[in-house]
Design an enzyme around this catalytic site. Structure first.
Site, PDB file in Angstrom:
ATOM      1  N   ARG A  25      22.756  -6.616  20.798  1.00  0.00           N
ATOM      2  CA  ARG A  25      21.820  -7.140  19.800  1.00  0.00           C
ATOM      3  C   ARG A  25      22.556  -8.044  18.806  1.00  0.00           C
ATOM      4  O   ARG A  25      23.770  -7.955  18.637  1.00  0.00           O
ATOM      5  CB  ARG A  25      21.169  -5.991  19.001  1.00  0.00           C
ATOM      6  CG  ARG A  25      20.228  -5.117  19.817  1.00  0.00           C
ATOM      7  CD  ARG A  25      18.924  -5.857  20.119  1.00  0.00           C
ATOM      8  NE  ARG A  25      17.988  -5.054  20.891  1.00  0.00           N
ATOM      9  CZ  ARG A  25      18.014  -4.927  22.219  1.00  0.00           C
ATOM     10  NH1 ARG A  25      18.935  -5.544  22.938  1.00  0.00           N
ATOM     11  NH2 ARG A  25      17.109  -4.193  22.840  1.00  0.00           N
ATOM     12  N   ASP A  54      -4.183  -2.794  -0.272  1.00  0.00           N
ATOM     13  CA  ASP A  54      -4.071  -2.804   1.184  1.00  0.00           C
ATOM     14  C   ASP A  54      -4.649  -4.114   1.724  1.00  0.00           C
ATOM     15  O   ASP A  54      -5.762  -4.509   1.336  1.00  0.00           O
ATOM     16  CB  ASP A  54      -4.874  -1.606   1.728  1.00  0.00           C
ATOM     17  CG  ASP A  54      -4.502  -1.292   3.159  1.00  0.00           C
ATOM     18  OD1 ASP A  54      -4.570  -2.217   3.998  1.00  0.00           O
ATOM     19  OD2 ASP A  54      -4.141  -0.134   3.421  1.00  0.00           O
ATOM     20  N   PHE A  58      20.674   5.072  23.695  1.00  0.00           N
ATOM     21  CA  PHE A  58      19.609   4.969  24.692  1.00  0.00           C
ATOM     22  C   PHE A  58      20.001   4.032  25.830  1.00  0.00           C
ATOM     23  O   PHE A  58      19.781   2.822  25.756  1.00  0.00           O
ATOM     24  CB  PHE A  58      18.315   4.499  24.026  1.00  0.00           C
ATOM     25  CG  PHE A  58      17.813   5.450  22.969  1.00  0.00           C
ATOM     26  CD1 PHE A  58      17.584   6.789  23.265  1.00  0.00           C
ATOM     27  CD2 PHE A  58      17.583   5.019  21.668  1.00  0.00           C
ATOM     28  CE1 PHE A  58      17.130   7.675  22.301  1.00  0.00           C
ATOM     29  CE2 PHE A  58      17.122   5.894  20.696  1.00  0.00           C
ATOM     30  CZ  PHE A  58      16.905   7.230  21.012  1.00  0.00           C
ATOM     31  N   TYR A 112       3.118  -4.774  19.289  1.00  0.00           N
ATOM     32  CA  TYR A 112       3.821  -5.220  18.082  1.00  0.00           C
ATOM     33  C   TYR A 112       4.187  -6.706  18.197  1.00  0.00           C
ATOM     34  O   TYR A 112       3.849  -7.516  17.327  1.00  0.00           O
ATOM     35  CB  TYR A 112       5.086  -4.373  17.851  1.00  0.00           C
ATOM     36  CG  TYR A 112       6.023  -5.004  16.854  1.00  0.00           C
ATOM     37  CD1 TYR A 112       5.671  -5.077  15.508  1.00  0.00           C
ATOM     38  CD2 TYR A 112       7.235  -5.557  17.263  1.00  0.00           C
ATOM     39  CE1 TYR A 112       6.515  -5.692  14.592  1.00  0.00           C
ATOM     40  CE2 TYR A 112       8.084  -6.161  16.350  1.00  0.00           C
ATOM     41  CZ  TYR A 112       7.717  -6.226  15.019  1.00  0.00           C
ATOM     42  OH  TYR A 112       8.553  -6.845  14.118  1.00  0.00           O
ATOM     43  N   ASN A 117       0.825  -1.221   0.000  1.00  0.00           N
ATOM     44  CA  ASN A 117       0.000   0.000   0.000  1.00  0.00           C
ATOM     45  C   ASN A 117       0.853   1.264   0.000  1.00  0.00           C
ATOM     46  O   ASN A 117       0.318   2.373   0.051  1.00  0.00           O
ATOM     47  CB  ASN A 117      -0.982   0.012   1.188  1.00  0.00           C
ATOM     48  CG  ASN A 117      -0.258   0.089   2.524  1.00  0.00           C
ATOM     49  OD1 ASN A 117       0.962   0.223   2.577  1.00  0.00           O
ATOM     50  ND2 ASN A 117      -1.016  -0.001   3.600  1.00  0.00           N
ATOM     51  N   ARG A 134      15.426   3.657  26.347  1.00  0.00           N
ATOM     52  CA  ARG A 134      14.119   3.603  25.675  1.00  0.00           C
ATOM     53  C   ARG A 134      13.258   2.591  26.420  1.00  0.00           C
ATOM     54  O   ARG A 134      13.766   1.537  26.790  1.00  0.00           O
ATOM     55  CB  ARG A 134      14.344   3.067  24.251  1.00  0.00           C
ATOM     56  CG  ARG A 134      14.025   4.012  23.177  1.00  0.00           C
ATOM     57  CD  ARG A 134      14.345   3.573  21.797  1.00  0.00           C
ATOM     58  NE  ARG A 134      14.565   2.186  21.456  1.00  0.00           N
ATOM     59  CZ  ARG A 134      14.890   1.759  20.225  1.00  0.00           C
ATOM     60  NH1 ARG A 134      15.016   2.630  19.252  1.00  0.00           N
ATOM     61  NH2 ARG A 134      15.085   0.491  19.975  1.00  0.00           N
ATOM     62  N   SER A 135      11.978   2.893  26.608  1.00  0.00           N
ATOM     63  CA  SER A 135      11.190   1.917  27.363  1.00  0.00           C
ATOM     64  C   SER A 135      10.999   0.650  26.525  1.00  0.00           C
ATOM     65  O   SER A 135      10.835   0.720  25.304  1.00  0.00           O
ATOM     66  CB  SER A 135       9.852   2.513  27.792  1.00  0.00           C
ATOM     67  OG  SER A 135       8.994   2.514  26.716  1.00  0.00           O
ATOM     68  N   GLY A 162       6.509   1.760   2.492  1.00  0.00           N
ATOM     69  CA  GLY A 162       7.434   1.290   1.459  1.00  0.00           C
ATOM     70  C   GLY A 162       7.762   2.394   0.463  1.00  0.00           C
ATOM     71  O   GLY A 162       7.217   3.496   0.525  1.00  0.00           O
TER      72      GLY A 162
HETATM   73  N1  UFG Z   1      19.561   2.497  19.704  1.00  0.00           N
HETATM   74  C1  UFG Z   1      20.235   3.638  20.103  1.00  0.00           C
HETATM   75  N2  UFG Z   1      20.107   4.756  19.339  1.00  0.00           N
HETATM   76  C2  UFG Z   1      19.333   4.792  18.218  1.00  0.00           C
HETATM   77  C3  UFG Z   1      18.643   3.623  17.811  1.00  0.00           C
HETATM   78  C4  UFG Z   1      18.777   2.489  18.591  1.00  0.00           C
HETATM   79  O1  UFG Z   1      20.945   3.637  21.111  1.00  0.00           O
HETATM   80  O2  UFG Z   1      19.257   5.847  17.577  1.00  0.00           O
HETATM   81  C5  UFG Z   1      19.726   1.271  20.486  1.00  0.00           C
HETATM   82  C6  UFG Z   1      18.430   0.709  21.027  1.00  0.00           C
HETATM   83  O3  UFG Z   1      18.123   1.280  22.279  1.00  0.00           O
HETATM   84  C7  UFG Z   1      18.745  -0.767  21.080  1.00  0.00           C
HETATM   85  C8  UFG Z   1      19.713  -0.996  19.911  1.00  0.00           C
HETATM   86  O4  UFG Z   1      20.235   0.290  19.619  1.00  0.00           O
HETATM   87  O5  UFG Z   1      19.429  -1.044  22.256  1.00  0.00           O
HETATM   88  C9  UFG Z   1      19.033  -1.554  18.673  1.00  0.00           C
HETATM   89  O6  UFG Z   1      17.905  -0.755  18.397  1.00  0.00           O
HETATM   90  P1  UFG Z   1      17.063  -0.885  17.045  1.00  0.00           P
HETATM   91  O7  UFG Z   1      15.960   0.104  17.144  1.00  0.00           O
HETATM   92  O8  UFG Z   1      17.974  -0.806  15.883  1.00  0.00           O
HETATM   93  O9  UFG Z   1      16.521  -2.353  17.120  1.00  0.00           O
HETATM   94  P2  UFG Z   1      15.622  -3.048  18.226  1.00  0.00           P
HETATM   95  O10 UFG Z   1      16.458  -4.109  18.842  1.00  0.00           O
HETATM   96  O11 UFG Z   1      14.963  -2.099  19.144  1.00  0.00           O
HETATM   97  O12 UFG Z   1      14.446  -3.552  17.298  1.00  0.00           O
HETATM   98  C10 UFG Z   1      14.481  -4.717  16.551  1.00  0.00           C
HETATM   99  C11 UFG Z   1      13.649  -4.545  15.299  1.00  0.00           C
HETATM  100  C12 UFG Z   1      12.235  -4.194  15.657  1.00  0.00           C
HETATM  101  C13 UFG Z   1      11.715  -5.272  16.576  1.00  0.00           C
HETATM  102  C14 UFG Z   1      12.618  -5.459  17.756  1.00  0.00           C
HETATM  103  C15 UFG Z   1      12.169  -6.621  18.563  1.00  0.00           C
HETATM  104  O13 UFG Z   1      14.217  -3.547  14.505  1.00  0.00           O
HETATM  105  O14 UFG Z   1      11.443  -4.111  14.498  1.00  0.00           O
HETATM  106  O15 UFG Z   1      13.928  -5.727  17.330  1.00  0.00           O
HETATM  107  O16 UFG Z   1      12.835  -6.712  19.750  1.00  0.00           O
HETATM  108  F1  UFG Z   1      10.519  -4.923  17.050  1.00  0.00           F
END
Ligand code: UFG
Length: 330
Positions: free
Chosen positions: A226, A56, A213, A146, A38, A287-288, A42
């Protein structure tokens, strides 16, 4: 149908980040690709492979039309809303898109007799990890709408297998990253929330500051750890999942990750080395909903699908992202 002989495949969400990389890989492997999207998140510029059908998932008539246009052999489903914080604020939108939309898609598949489905799930189904490395047996306790929206579909797929014989593979991604090595498509979200694009954009865009964060997590350097997995490796797992469905019935789940954990500060250091830029950042509050550590055990995918990720170090992943971010195509 085999992974090399091609077949007709529908790629829902094929204009998005992972979906567009998948459309490319499918086309390169001899599949006849139709993208359904949709264009809410994207990119039209990412539609370089196969036919495009704008529609959609929440509109059953759109689905009817695309399923009438061709006899599909299989469906890949990447059309998900993915921002955790947004899902907490607007669960209605997330459940409508990710759950109702998917149910509409499954109903249309049932009506059309398409019985192979590859679904984009997420590590978010696990919630806060109770073990260092997460395998598929880890308890399922998503922390936000989510993650729940993805878990509900996993459960629905098991019911649809039992009741209707729909065969599916759910792929639980850890942290998707990187871009096609040839630089023709890459990762761009609006707003961008992901770490690697945010690191790279902080070096390219005036006034764009990189925020880390949280630095008091129970990890070696205090920042979150991660498991970064290259988008091309994710896509190769999807191709293998489709091949698996040619010879196996059921509703299976597989983790997709590299098995290596990198902290936010380690990723920034690797990006500094790749770009040759001393990347500056500020430490902000956590971040929460962020877990301290999310690292996959993907041995099930390696064994059952014979998945062999090629981009197993984070610097190579960042290199491909950097190539695209320096010359973005959208
Ligand atoms: N982070 C920062 N600064 C930023 C962005 C991210 O410090 O600007 C940190 C986050 O706090 C986290 C790590 O980098 O510790 C990775 O963050 P991302 O947002 O890149 O990825 P997430 O692990 O939060 O999210 C991923 C997927 C989501 C999914 C999630 C599930 O991208 O779509 O895993 O846990 F929902």
């Amino acid at each position: 149908m085999s992974a090399t002989s091609g077949g007709k495949v529908l790629v829902c969400g094929g204009a998005g980040y992972i979906g567009s990389h998948m459309a490319a890989m499918l086309a390169e492997n001899g599949y006849e690709v139709t993208v359904f999207d949709n264009l809410s998140t994207g990119h039209r510029e990412a539609l370089k492979w196969g036919d495009f059908f704008e529609g959609d998932l929440r509109n059953p008539d759109d689905l009817k039309k695309v399923f009438h246009s061709k006899d599909f052999d299989a469906v890949f489903h990447f059309s998900g809303l993915i921002v955790v914080s947004e899902s907490v604020e607007r669960p209605d939108i997330y459940y409508d898109n990710n759950v109702t939309g998917t149910l509409n898609l499954l109903d249309e598949m049932k009506r059309s007799g398409v019985d192979r489905f590859v679904f984009s799930s997420t590590a978010a189904v696990y919630g806060n990890p109770v073990s260092d490395i997460i395998n598929e047996e880890h308890p399922l306790a998503p922390l936000n709408p989510y993650g729940r929206s993805k878990l509900y579909i996993e459960e629905i797929l098991r019911d649809y297998h039992r009741a209707f014989g729909l065969n599916s593979v759910c792929l639980r991604y850890f942290n998707a990253a990187g871009a096609r090595p040839d630089g023709i498509i890459g990762e761009a979200h609006d707003p961008e929330t992901h770490l690697i694009p945010n690191i790279l954009l902080s070096t390219l865009r005036e006034g764009r500051e990189l925020k880390v964060f949280g630095d008091s997590y129970a990890t070696p350097d205090g920042t979150c750890v991660r498991d970064y997995v290259h988008v091309q490796d994710l896509c190769s797992a999807h191709l293998l999942a489709l091949e698996y469905l040619n010879t196996n019935s059921g509703a299976e789940v597989f983790n997709l990750g590299s098995g290596s954990g990198f902290s936010v500060l380690e990723v920034i250091k690797a990006a500094s080395e790749v770009t040759g830029i001393d990347i500056q950042y500020t430490i902000e509050s956590a971040r929460s909903g962020d877990s301290a550590r999310l690292v996959a055990d993907s041995s099930k995918a390696r064994e059952a699908l014979k998945w062999r990720p090629r981009y197993d170090d984070v610097k190579t992943i960042i290199e491909t992202a950097w190539r695209w971010h320096k010359n973005p195509t959208f």
